[in-house]
Design a protein around this motif. Structure first.
Motif, PDB file in Angstrom:
ATOM      1  N   LEU A 104       0.856  -1.187   0.000  1.00 49.53           N
ATOM      2  CA  LEU A 104       0.000   0.000   0.000  1.00 49.53           C
ATOM      3  C   LEU A 104       0.891   1.237   0.000  1.00 49.53           C
ATOM      4  O   LEU A 104       1.954   1.242   0.619  1.00 49.53           O
ATOM      5  N   ASN A 105       0.447   2.258  -0.677  1.00 48.96           N
ATOM      6  CA  ASN A 105       1.245   3.481  -0.742  1.00 48.96           C
ATOM      7  C   ASN A 105       1.150   4.236   0.587  1.00 48.96           C
ATOM      8  O   ASN A 105       0.056   4.599   1.006  1.00 48.96           O
ATOM      9  N   PRO A 106       2.302   4.481   1.238  1.00 44.19           N
ATOM     10  CA  PRO A 106       2.261   5.060   2.580  1.00 44.19           C
ATOM     11  C   PRO A 106       1.719   6.483   2.648  1.00 44.19           C
ATOM     12  O   PRO A 106       1.315   6.919   3.719  1.00 44.19           O
ATOM     13  N   VAL A 107       1.699   7.203   1.541  1.00 48.17           N
ATOM     14  CA  VAL A 107       1.324   8.615   1.641  1.00 48.17           C
ATOM     15  C   VAL A 107      -0.110   8.894   1.188  1.00 48.17           C
ATOM     16  O   VAL A 107      -0.510  10.052   1.117  1.00 48.17           O
ATOM     17  N   PHE A 108      -0.877   7.856   0.881  1.00 49.49           N
ATOM     18  CA  PHE A 108      -2.286   8.077   0.541  1.00 49.49           C
ATOM     19  C   PHE A 108      -3.191   7.349   1.533  1.00 49.49           C
ATOM     20  O   PHE A 108      -2.856   6.275   2.012  1.00 49.49           O
ATOM     21  N   GLN A 113      -7.000   4.910  -1.805  1.00 46.86           N
ATOM     22  CA  GLN A 113      -6.325   3.886  -2.608  1.00 46.86           C
ATOM     23  C   GLN A 113      -7.304   2.832  -3.096  1.00 46.86           C
ATOM     24  O   GLN A 113      -7.152   2.291  -4.188  1.00 46.86           O
ATOM     25  N   TYR A 152      -4.138   6.313   7.233  1.00 42.59           N
ATOM     26  CA  TYR A 152      -3.043   5.939   6.334  1.00 42.59           C
ATOM     27  C   TYR A 152      -2.646   4.496   6.624  1.00 42.59           C
ATOM     28  O   TYR A 152      -2.895   4.005   7.728  1.00 42.59           O
TER      29      TYR A 152
END
Ligand SMILES: Nc1ncnc2c1ncn2[C@@H]1O[C@H](COP(=O)(O)OP(=O)(O)OP(=O)(O)O)[C@@H](O)[C@H]1O
Ligand SMILES: [Mg+2]
Lengths: 340, 325
Positions: A104-108, A113, A152
């Motif tokens: 998973l993208n940590p900044v979204f 997502q 997040y």
């Protein structure tokens, strides 16, 4: 009507500094709607690359699909335009990966997502996609989904992240879900929950599943069909009751012998396969398994065994698969394979 | 967050004491040449009474540690003393110069962001392409070229040679050129590029490596598996992650630039904080040097704090205050 998915002779190679890696070498299988295919094999046997090749996601330019067909509802994914492939990814065929910590993208935010593919494939507005993401999170068992969707990824536990990944993969109601070792990175207690969730989702949505795993017990429990891979090749393939119950390949026996048994108190039964899996740059000549095979003979060193139908109907790639004496010669514990 | 900020502000105190102490020690008799009274009056002889008066005014008759205490006491009241040479309060002098430095810093940071980020992103997205090689090569050269030398080359080339070659049709302003010939902002171009040169090279390199690292992460594969275009994956999922450390670098660099760029300002005769300090060092005008350095240290520390705090806004994984993590 064509099968939902039919893969024929898929081959993928990587060009590396040390040489050419034959990561997937002529793999064929099929998948019916709503069914489950298990893919098993030791580390490095080409399971992940097989899955990524089907999605055309092997890292270019080192990685290249050099042959075969991936027929999805009759259309060859390998011949599709870039656009057609994108329309299929995440929409008709979705994928979840081994490590939910890094996938998973940590900044979204998690909700965003999950909503991303809905905006992309279903043309939803941001707001609708978020609402749907909340529903999906709720469906995969995240409590307080509306609040948690605004979190997040680092605020989720490992198990919750994998649930979120599943929600993300199922967002567009895909025909096929590919799960690449979905539980390997999780606690043992969480593993069972995640598997249960996947099965529950399958019942609910009717999606077909390809599950890649080291864990034969898992496959025996949930898969209709099983493909055993070794050194980029398929060594045994067919209905799981036959592959596990009537296996005709020494490599599969080896895998089964290295499986812990819960239903017996016999000791000293856990036997790992001796030796290391081969490098896929220099795959042993003939049968790739022969250096580790206790039954190897001259022919195994010189000829690649073909994948042939056995009398139970499943396929096996051992020179002796068809030899009744070979089978009788094995004093294998039949109870072991009563894995169902 | 508040606790963290307060703690950080307290941490500035020892830095301040350290900096002022070092400056004071350098000033002690015998460490560096120069009699302060001479600095103020020049070479000619002066009556003892006047000398007495000057010594009193700047507290030069006090032992060094007393002078230090007096200085810190004044500093806390916002008084940086009076210049030996110019007869004006140090704070006023810097208040005059600071807007010029700020303009140059802004221009420099814009160059750094636009060129640095673009070059870094392009060379990462097109790894091993001609452009990538070009960026790698030119950044390697740029980081090793002395700033003052680059500034002089620019002046010679764009201000003089180009003017000769084109008969005055095309050239850029160098120092002392009449302002009538160019709009005001044009005078910023060469100093800004010079000032930003090394940092731009660094930004390009950091951007490239961060971008490459981000693009190799698992979440990129997840994004691709969703069916997003390469472009969306690169610029949405990759860039946002890659930018976090770059923004930090640029922010801190802005603080440094705001403190005045001594070399660039001197080479271009740019009337800013840095040049003022440079001149003051030559004249042994200690109040200006001390005041200038203190202002710079203060600015850099404040900007660093702001950068660190905004880091938390960019990266959701970072929370100051201790409870999370
Ligand atoms: N990007 C790549 N570049 C070079 N070689 C690769 C790359 N990806 C995979 N390979 C090679 O392809 C082979 C098959 O890898 P793959 O990841 O499919 O194995 P796997 O069966 O999924 O193993 P595991 O159980 O460890 O996940 C390995 O030998 C691996 O080194
Ligand atoms: Mg794998």
């Amino acid at each position: 009507m064509p099968a939902l998915l039919e893969v024929r002779g898929l081959s993928t190679r990587f060009t590396t500094r040390d040489g050419i890696v034959k990561a997937v070498d002529g793999v064929s299988f099929a998948l019916e709607p709503g069914k489950t295919l298990g893919v098993v094999g030791e580390s490095g046997s080409g399971k992940s690359v097989t899955a990524l090749s089907m999605m055309r996601l092997v890292a270019e330019p080192q990685g290249k699909i050099v042959g075969g067909e991936v027929l999805f509802k009759g259309a060859d994914v390998l011949k599709m335009s870039e656009r057609e492939v994108r329309d299929m990814r995440g929409n008709r065929i979705a994928m979840i990966f081994q490590d939910p910590m890094t996938s998973l993208n940590p900044v979204f935010r998690v909700g965003r997502q999950i909503g991303e593919s809905l905006i992309l494939h279903k043309g939803m507005s941001r707001k609708d996609a978020f609402d749907r993401a909340v529903q999906l999170l709720d469906m995969v068992g995240i409590p307080n989904a509306r609040d948690r969707a605004k979190d997040y990824p680092h605020q989720f536990s490992g198990g919750m992240r994998q649930r979120a990944m599943i929600a993300m993969a199922l967002a567009c109601d895909p025909d096929i879900l590919i799960a690449d070792e979905p539980t390997t990175a999780l606690d043992v207690t969480i593993q069972a929950q995640i598997l249960e969730l996947i099965m529950e989702m399958q019942e609910r949505t009717g999606t077909a599943i390809i599950i890649i795993t080291h864990d034969l017990g898992v496959v025996a429990d949930i898969a209709n069909d099983v493909m055993v891979m070794y050194a980029g090749r398929q060594v045994e393939y067919g209905e799981s009751r036959h592959v596990f119950g009537d296996s005709l390949h020494p490599y599969t026996w080896g895998l089964l012998d290295s499986l812990p048994r819960h239903d017996s108190d016999e000791k000293g039964e856990l036997v790992p396969i001796e030796g290391q899996p081969p490098s896929l740059i220099n795959v042993p000549y003939g049968c790739a398994f022969h250096p580790r095979c206790p039954y190897a003979e001259e022919i195994c060193r010189s000829e690649v065994p073909p994948l042939l139908a056995t009398d139970t109907g499943h396929l096996s790639a051992c020179h002796f698969s068809a030899d009744p004496a070979f089978r009788r010669g094995m004093d294998r514990d039949q109870e072991r394979v009563a894995l169902k | 967050m508040l606790k963290y900020t307060v703690r950080r502000i307290f941490q500035m105190i020892p830095v301040f004491i350290g900096v002022t102490l070092i400056l004071f020690i350098l000033r002690a008799p015998g460490v560096l040449p120069g009699d302060p009274v001479r600095m103020i009056t020049g070479e000619r002889a002066i009556p003892d009474a006047l000398r007495e008066q000057i010594v009193k005014k700047h507290a030069l008759d006090q032992p060094l540690h007393r002078q230090y205490v007096i200085y810190i006491g004044n500093l806390l009241q916002g008084d940086l003393g009076e210049s030996y040479q110019r007869g004006r309060p140090v704070l006023d002098i810097f208040a005059d110069k600071f807007p010029n430095t700020l303009r140059l810093a802004f221009a420099g940071i814009i160059v750094e962001i636009i060129i640095g980020l673009t070059a870094g992103i392009i060379s990462a997205v097109r790894q091993y392409s001609f452009l990538d090689v070009l960026v790698t090569l030119s950044t390697s050269i740029l980081v090793s070229v002395p700033v003052f030398w680059l500034g002089m080359l620019f002046q010679i080339f764009f201000g003089i040679k180009l003017k000769e070659w084109t008969g005055g049709a095309v050239h850029l302003p160098i120092s002392q050129m009449s302002s009538a010939e160019f709009p005001d902002w044009a005078h910023l171009i060469l100093p800004a590029i010079t000032l930003a040169s090394v940092s731009t090279a660094y930004v390009a390199r950091i951007m490239r490596s961060q971008m490459l690292e981000a693009m190799g992460q698992d979440y990129i594969r997840t994004a691709l598996a969703k069916g997003l275009t390469r472009r969306a994956v690169t610029f949405r999922h990759g860039l946002k992650n890659a930018l976090i450390p770059v923004v930090t670098f640029v922010g801190i660099d802005f603080g440094v630039m705001m403190g005045g760029a001594i070399l660039t300002e001197t080479v271009f005769s740019w009337p800013g904080v840095g040049r003022e300090i440079f001149l003051a060092v030559g004249q042994r005008d200690w109040p200006i040097v001390m005041g200038g350095v203190i202002i710079i240290v203060f600015l850099v520390m404040i900007i660093n704090l702001i950068v660190d705090l905004s880091y938390a806004l960019l990266d959701p994984r970072i929370r100051y205050g201790g409870d999370a993590e």
